[in-house]
Design a protein around this motif. Structure first.
Motif: not given
Length: 489
Positions: A152-159, A108-109, A207-211, A100-106
């Motif tokens: 891409l960093t592990w810190e921003e991914l927040q796995v 991708y989760h 995890y999350s990735v910025t757009a 399940a991929l969700r985009y909130d505008g900024t």
């Protein structure tokens, strides 16, 4: 192992299915699994997940007996299925794979859920996860430059990862600028919970990735034997998302997905969902999308899908398939009324999907062979808001006027072009209603053209065969009549 005299889950399943008068295919349809999998369950080659056992218990109204048999079977040793698509060395069978991929505008989760079964002979203590991003597909140098400057960093991914209620440990295997691999361990600082042979477990990781680091695509590769694969994409509705998909394998080029994706509006998001059963090993399913940007100056160039590719995502059979060259089988009405209603319902669903992809200013039509059903049914939707669809069962043209005209037509099965086709101005169609009563209906001008186009489909003909010698269809980009009705003076 079940006690003496206690029926197995397989035996109970077969018993209650037959008691309820359900064919394997009908039970499979209700549960959204393949009929062959029902056969495997009833033969004991497959046991099914606990979730599937509960669904079967409810569907067959078994009074708790199915669920009890499934749990009793779990009390003894489990046999490894002797199935060609579950090699003993694999060790893991994925019963359910949901992304399940969700985009909130900024951002991708992404949330991945997998229901796993250990089909091997050794305990499983870890599960490999891959994370790969590509901001500019088809432009590797541009993407490489981006990730060198902003890896891409592990810190921003927040796995985050869990097996049931237990948090899973994590061990990094690869850590590259745009590619990560991580082992999820069936253990944490407090306890260990390996997956033993014959056991099942559900794992979930996110995890999350910025757009600015995620391109307009998402891909699932089938690396383990898998029973059911589902992909869900959610975008803000005000971004007017368009989604399409392709599939590839080690031996085949990219082709449209074989089944259509569904979509629905959930609050302020539009959700697209696609599911396939028993996907082949090494298949890759790629979903792509286009979003409306707030500032055109900031928009990135995207690859717009071809019109035919969009129609394929809606489940429309494309030119080259043998079913479009075959005469459709007529209905024996009223004895086949239920079959006719089912086909008409599926045609109506297809029209709903297709109309989200294109503005049909001339009206539209669709025939059963175009959705993979070789039966003599079609629906024509006249132009204009609120126009009632015309259902045609077993239609044949019995009269046509000598007067003809030439107009451009499009076909959902090769929607990249438009062809100039001569048609009579007036026709009379013989058709039947659901009760088998014959009718003669007169159509004229644009409606006559739409009806004849669909009757041709039921006869295994495409409009190319109606075009005059020496004329060829033109690319849709050169056609100037999209969204406008045909002109009849």
């Amino acid at each position: 192992m079940t006690g003496q005299g206690e029926p197995s889950f397989a035996a109970e399943l077969k018993h209650f299915r037959e008691v309820r008068g359900l064919a394997k295919a009908e039970l499979a349809r209700r549960l959204k699994i393949s009929p062959s999998y029902v056969s495997h369950l009833e033969s004991g080659r497959e046991r099914g997940s606990s979730d599937l056992a509960r669904r079967l218990e409810t569907e067959l109204d078994a009074g708790g007996k199915l669920w009890k048999a499934w749990k009793d079977d779990d009390s003894g040793p489990q046999l490894v299925p002797e199935s060609a698509d579950v090699p003993p060395s694999a060790g893991i069978l994925v019963l359910e794979d949901s992304a399940a991929l969700r985009y909130d505008g900024t951002h991708y989760h992404l949330t991945m859920h997998r229901r796993l079964r250990n089909t091997g002979t050794e305990p499983i203590t870890r599960y490999l996860v891959r994370i790969a991003v590509d901001r500019y597909p088809g432009e590797p140098e541009r993407s490489n430059a981006l990730y060198r400057a902003h890896p891409l960093t592990w810190e921003e991914l927040q796995v985050e990862a869990h097996c049931g209620d237990e948090q899973m440990g994590r061990v990094i295997k690869h850590d590259r600028d745009a590619f990560k691999e991580i082992w999820l361990e069936f253990a944490n600082s407090r306890t260990r919970f390996p997956l033993y042979p014959g056991q099942e477990a559900g794992i979930t990781y996110s995890y999350s990735v910025t757009a600015d680091k995620w391109g307009p695509w998402f891909q699932r590769a089938v690396r383990l034997p898998t029973r059911e694969l589902t992909v869900s994409l959610s975008f803000p509705t005000d971004l007017q998302p368009t989604v399409w998909g392709t599939e590839t394998s080690l031996s085949a080029n990219a082709a449209p997905l074989r089944t259509p994706r569904a979509h629905a509006v959930d609050a302020d998001h539009t959700v697209y969902t696609w599911t396939t059963l028993d996907p082949p090993l090494h298949a890759r399913y790629r979903m792509e999308w286009r979003l409306k940007t707030e500032d055109p100056a900031e928009s990135e160039p995207v690859n717009t899908p071809a019109p035919s590719a969009l129609m394929a995502t809606a489940g429309i059979i494309q030119e080259g398939d043998i079913i479009l060259q075959s005469v459709a089988q007529p209905f024996d009405l009223p004895s086949e009324a239920d079959d006719a209603r089912r086909v008409v319902s599926e045609l109506s669903d297809a029209i709903t999907r297709v109309r989200t992809l294109h503005d049909f200013g001339k009206g539209m039509g669709i025939a059963a062979p175009q959705i993979g059903i070789s039966r003599a049914a079609a629906i024509v939707v006249p132009p204009g808001d609120g126009a009632s669809p015309i259902v045609l069962l077993n239609p044949t043209a019995v009269e046509s006027s000598a007067e003809t005209d030439r107009q451009y037509e499009g076909c959902l099965s090769f929607f990249d072009v438009r062809g100039l086709v001569p048609r009579p101005l007036h026709i009379v169609i013989n058709h039947t209603d659901i009760e088998g009563t014959p009718h003669l209906t007169r159509f004229e001008h644009g409606l006559a053209r739409l009806v004849l186009h669909e009757v041709d489909h039921l006869d295994g003909r495409l409009y190319r065969t109606r075009m005059e010698p020496g004329t060829e269809p033109i690319p849709v980009e050169e056609y100037r009549g999209t969204g406008r009705p045909w002109n009849y003076r």
